[in-house]
Structures are given as C-alpha cells and as structure tokens.
Scaffold this motif. Structure first.
Motif, PDB file in Angstrom:
ATOM      1  N   VAL A   1       0.863  -1.186   0.000  1.00 39.22           N
ATOM      2  CA  VAL A   1       0.000   0.000   0.000  1.00 39.22           C
ATOM      3  C   VAL A   1       0.902   1.241   0.000  1.00 39.22           C
ATOM      4  O   VAL A   1       1.783   1.375   0.857  1.00 39.22           O
ATOM      5  CB  VAL A   1      -0.942   0.005   1.206  1.00 39.22           C
ATOM      6  CG1 VAL A   1      -1.739   1.303   1.269  1.00 39.22           C
ATOM      7  CG2 VAL A   1      -1.885  -1.193   1.134  1.00 39.22           C
ATOM      8  N   PRO A   2       0.727   2.172  -0.938  1.00 41.35           N
ATOM      9  CA  PRO A   2       1.624   3.329  -1.044  1.00 41.35           C
ATOM     10  C   PRO A   2       1.584   4.221   0.186  1.00 41.35           C
ATOM     11  O   PRO A   2       0.581   4.306   0.898  1.00 41.35           O
ATOM     12  CB  PRO A   2       1.085   4.075  -2.271  1.00 41.35           C
ATOM     13  CG  PRO A   2       0.337   3.056  -3.054  1.00 41.35           C
ATOM     14  CD  PRO A   2      -0.262   2.129  -2.041  1.00 41.35           C
ATOM     15  N   ASN A   3       2.705   4.900   0.435  1.00 44.24           N
ATOM     16  CA  ASN A   3       2.746   5.943   1.448  1.00 44.24           C
ATOM     17  C   ASN A   3       3.543   7.124   0.918  1.00 44.24           C
ATOM     18  O   ASN A   3       4.226   7.025  -0.116  1.00 44.24           O
ATOM     19  CB  ASN A   3       3.290   5.426   2.784  1.00 44.24           C
ATOM     20  CG  ASN A   3       4.726   4.956   2.710  1.00 44.24           C
ATOM     21  OD1 ASN A   3       5.586   5.621   2.145  1.00 44.24           O
ATOM     22  ND2 ASN A   3       5.003   3.790   3.287  1.00 44.24           N
ATOM     23  N   ALA A   4       3.457   8.243   1.592  1.00 44.07           N
ATOM     24  CA  ALA A   4       4.037   9.484   1.081  1.00 44.07           C
ATOM     25  C   ALA A   4       5.558   9.425   1.006  1.00 44.07           C
ATOM     26  O   ALA A   4       6.171   9.988   0.080  1.00 44.07           O
ATOM     27  CB  ALA A   4       3.600  10.654   1.959  1.00 44.07           C
ATOM     28  N   LYS A   5       6.207   8.751   1.957  1.00 45.66           N
ATOM     29  CA  LYS A   5       7.670   8.661   1.934  1.00 45.66           C
ATOM     30  C   LYS A   5       8.148   7.849   0.735  1.00 45.66           C
ATOM     31  O   LYS A   5       9.179   8.163   0.125  1.00 45.66           O
ATOM     32  CB  LYS A   5       8.170   8.049   3.242  1.00 45.66           C
ATOM     33  CG  LYS A   5       7.963   8.960   4.445  1.00 45.66           C
ATOM     34  CD  LYS A   5       8.375   8.284   5.739  1.00 45.66           C
ATOM     35  CE  LYS A   5       8.125   9.195   6.939  1.00 45.66           C
ATOM     36  NZ  LYS A   5       8.455   8.526   8.225  1.00 45.66           N
ATOM     37  N   MET A   6       7.417   6.801   0.388  1.00 47.79           N
ATOM     38  CA  MET A   6       7.756   6.023  -0.796  1.00 47.79           C
ATOM     39  C   MET A   6       7.634   6.872  -2.049  1.00 47.79           C
ATOM     40  O   MET A   6       8.510   6.851  -2.925  1.00 47.79           O
ATOM     41  CB  MET A   6       6.859   4.784  -0.897  1.00 47.79           C
ATOM     42  CG  MET A   6       7.056   3.953  -2.158  1.00 47.79           C
ATOM     43  SD  MET A   6       6.158   4.563  -3.623  1.00 47.79           S
ATOM     44  CE  MET A   6       4.472   4.261  -3.155  1.00 47.79           C
ATOM     45  N   VAL A   7       6.549   7.637  -2.161  1.00 50.56           N
ATOM     46  CA  VAL A   7       6.352   8.485  -3.341  1.00 50.56           C
ATOM     47  C   VAL A   7       7.489   9.492  -3.467  1.00 50.56           C
ATOM     48  O   VAL A   7       8.039   9.711  -4.557  1.00 50.56           O
ATOM     49  CB  VAL A   7       4.986   9.195  -3.281  1.00 50.56           C
ATOM     50  CG1 VAL A   7       4.863  10.229  -4.398  1.00 50.56           C
ATOM     51  CG2 VAL A   7       3.849   8.170  -3.376  1.00 50.56           C
ATOM     52  N   GLU A   8       7.879  10.105  -2.342  1.00 53.15           N
ATOM     53  CA  GLU A   8       9.007  11.044  -2.385  1.00 53.15           C
ATOM     54  C   GLU A   8      10.269  10.363  -2.903  1.00 53.15           C
ATOM     55  O   GLU A   8      11.000  10.918  -3.738  1.00 53.15           O
ATOM     56  CB  GLU A   8       9.277  11.609  -0.985  1.00 53.15           C
ATOM     57  CG  GLU A   8      10.463  12.569  -0.956  1.00 53.15           C
ATOM     58  CD  GLU A   8      10.954  12.906   0.441  1.00 53.15           C
ATOM     59  OE1 GLU A   8      11.435  14.054   0.628  1.00 53.15           O
ATOM     60  OE2 GLU A   8      10.880  12.049   1.327  1.00 53.15           O
TER      61      GLU A   8
END
Length: 338
Positions: A265-272
């Motif tokens: 499940v995606p999270n904001a730190k991964m997207v960054e």
C-alpha cells in the motif's frame, strides 16, 4: 566459498554495475550514495530473484521437473521472474497469488499482471490473506502429478537456503568489483522481505569476511518479526555451504516504519523516494519494495544514522513493471498514506 558444487544456470553474463548517484546525493545532503544495479539482471526485465533462480531452476531441471510452482502477492516480481526462467528453460509455470489486501488481484491489471499474461503463465490460483501458501502450492503440485507431470515448488521470494546462494554469489561479485574499482563502503542498504536477499548477503559477507554492515529496510514487517527470519535464512545458507560459522544475532540489523500502512500500500515517503531518484538520476524504483527501501535510506540519512562523508551502497532489486500499476499514486493524483 566454493559455489561450483551446486548446479547453476547463468542468466546474466556480466556483473551488474555499481554507480555513483551524484545528483541524488546532492538532493539528499550528507552521505554519498551509490547503487548496485541488480535491476539490470537477466530474465525480463531484471531484478534480484534472477540470482536465486539460477540455483533454483538448475535444481528443478536436475530433478526432472516440467513445471515451476511458486507464490506471491498480486504484483509479485518474484512470480514474474520465475515465469521468465520457466520460459527460458522450456518449462511451464503456475502461481498461487495471495490477496494480502482484499480484492487487490485483477487479472487485467497492468504492471506485473500484464507480464504474467504476456509471458504465458499456465494457471493462477488466487487465495485470501493468511492462507497456508506451502499447502496451497503443494495442492498445485499434486494436481500436476495427477496429470502425469512433475512440479517443482519454489517458496515465496525464492527464499530458502538454495536460493540464498544467489546472494552469496552477489557478495563475491561485489567484493571483486570493490577491489577492481578501489571502492570502500561504510554501509549497504537492502530490502528485507521474504529474507532470501538479506540473509544470503549476510551469509556471503560473513563467509568472505566482508566487513561492511548491512541494514535491511523492512517491506512487510518491523524488526521484531523480520530479524529472526533473516537470521534463520543466513544460518541455513551458511549450513548448506558447510561452513563452521554461527551467524551472530547482532549482525542482523533492520529498520521498520517505512512499509506501513500495509505491504504494497503506497505511502508518502515512498512516493518522495521514487520521484526523487527518477528526477535526479532517471532510475526507476518500484512502489512495493525498492521505493520503500529508498525511503528508509533517506530517513536514516536525515536521522544521522548515515553521516556526511560516509559512502552508502543501495542494492536496487528491480521491480520496475509494477510502477505502471501505481501511476496515479506516484504522480500525485490520488492520496497516499503518510
């Protein structure tokens, strides 16, 4: 450490590159970041499971199997590369897919699901989260036996002692590259999931007396649950090699907190992290594994665990096809968890 007594298929005819990441390092500040490009390993289109399958596929062939049977999550890189190995060897392949997030498997999805269809998977069995995957794969193998065929079961992630030899070989490869390039690293960062890559590397580092600490970033568990798995895997690999080594428990180091809210499940730190490496070095990370692992590296650097002037090597384990299954999240048009 002599690996030559184990049957092995060679799917990559060259060492994978070790490259500096100067623009990413400047963006991050502090440590100097380098990358080991195991995303460029053979078997379409690259990734760490290739190294494990060199030993696992060879064993399957030696035992007369005609079908590889394995398991994974809906966007499993391991399943995709196992299928690629089967195609390469003229074998058939069947999957057991675990829906760790309910209703997350779609046959017509893009990413690795598209690759499953394109490469010609023979059959896919979808089971709910918490299913006994060993028993589910054995059921597939039993069905094959009833048809007069012979299946060879490969555990999730290719993570057993035999598969772990692939990352003993990687440790030897890196040691030679470091010698040739006169490189020295202060840390190695690797994803830690089914434990085969982390455990195999640890066994390889101990056996070859490579004195560089390995930090695993958990992609599905926090340290209390993850580290015992890695320790068992490393010891199993050491035992298979016949080495008189007890793997020190303190040599197994992992960090958590970067994989939540759930596996895949995606999270904001991964997207960054994914955006940063794409936009500074034109290197693609995947949302499930390497994106969260790089988020961990970034977090550890910001916390001062990796210091200015230190040189950190990131092991890129592949997974680019799954980027296409998360396009909206990675481009910011859908909310992601903090």
């Amino acid at each position: 450490m002599d690996l030559s007594r184990f049957p092995r298929r060679i799917y990559t005819e060259h060492p994978t590159p070790i490259e500096p990441l100067p623009r990413f390092s400047e963006w991050l500040g502090g440590p100097e970041i380098w990358i080991k490009r195991d995303d460029l390993l053979g078997l379409a289109p690259g990734g760490n499971k290739t190294r494990k399958l060199e030993f696992l596929a060879a064993d399957a062939l030696a035992k007369g199997a005609d079908t590889l049977v394995t398991c994974g999550a809906p966007q499993s890189n391991h399943c995709r590369i196992t299928l690629a190995a089967a195609v390469k060897e003229g074998l058939r392949c069947r999957f057991v897919i675990e829906e760790r997030v309910p209703n997350s498997y779609r046959e017509d999805a893009s990413g690795n699901n598209f690759m499953f269809r394109l490469l010609g998977v023979e059959a896919v069995t979808v089971v709910p989260a918490g299913t006994d995957m060993t028993a589910a794969m054995q059921k597939v193998a039993d069905d094959l036996a009833a048809e007069g065929r012979k299946g060879y079961i490969i555990p999730g992630g290719g993570s057993n002692a035999l598969g772990g030899l692939g990352y003993v070989a990687c440790a030897q490869e890196m040691q030679q590259q470091w010698f040739e390039k006169q490189l020295r690293f202060d840390h190695l960062v690797v994803g830690s999931g089914s434990s085969g890559t982390h455990g195999g590397l640890l066994a390889g580092f101990l056996g070859n007396r490579i004195d560089v600490p390995i930090t695993g970033v958990g992609v599905s568990r926090d340290p209390a649950d993850q580290e015992p798995l890695v320790h068992r895997e490393a010891q199993a690999v050491v035992d298979l090699l016949g080495l008189d080594i007890q793997v020190p428990r303190e040599a197994v180091v992992s960090v958590g907190g970067y994989w939540q809210p759930k596996y895949s499940v995606p999270n904001a730190k991964m997207v960054e992290a994914v955006q940063a490496l794409a936009r500074t070095e034109a290197i693609l990370l995947d949302p499930v594994y390497t994106g969260k692992v790089m988020a961990g590296l970034i977090g550890l650097a910001r916390q001062g665990r990796f210091k200015a002037g230190e040189r950190v090597l990131f092991l890129h384990t592949g997974g680019a096809p799954s980027v296409h299954a998360y396009e909206a999240e990675l481009l910011g048009s859908m909310p992601v968890a903090d």
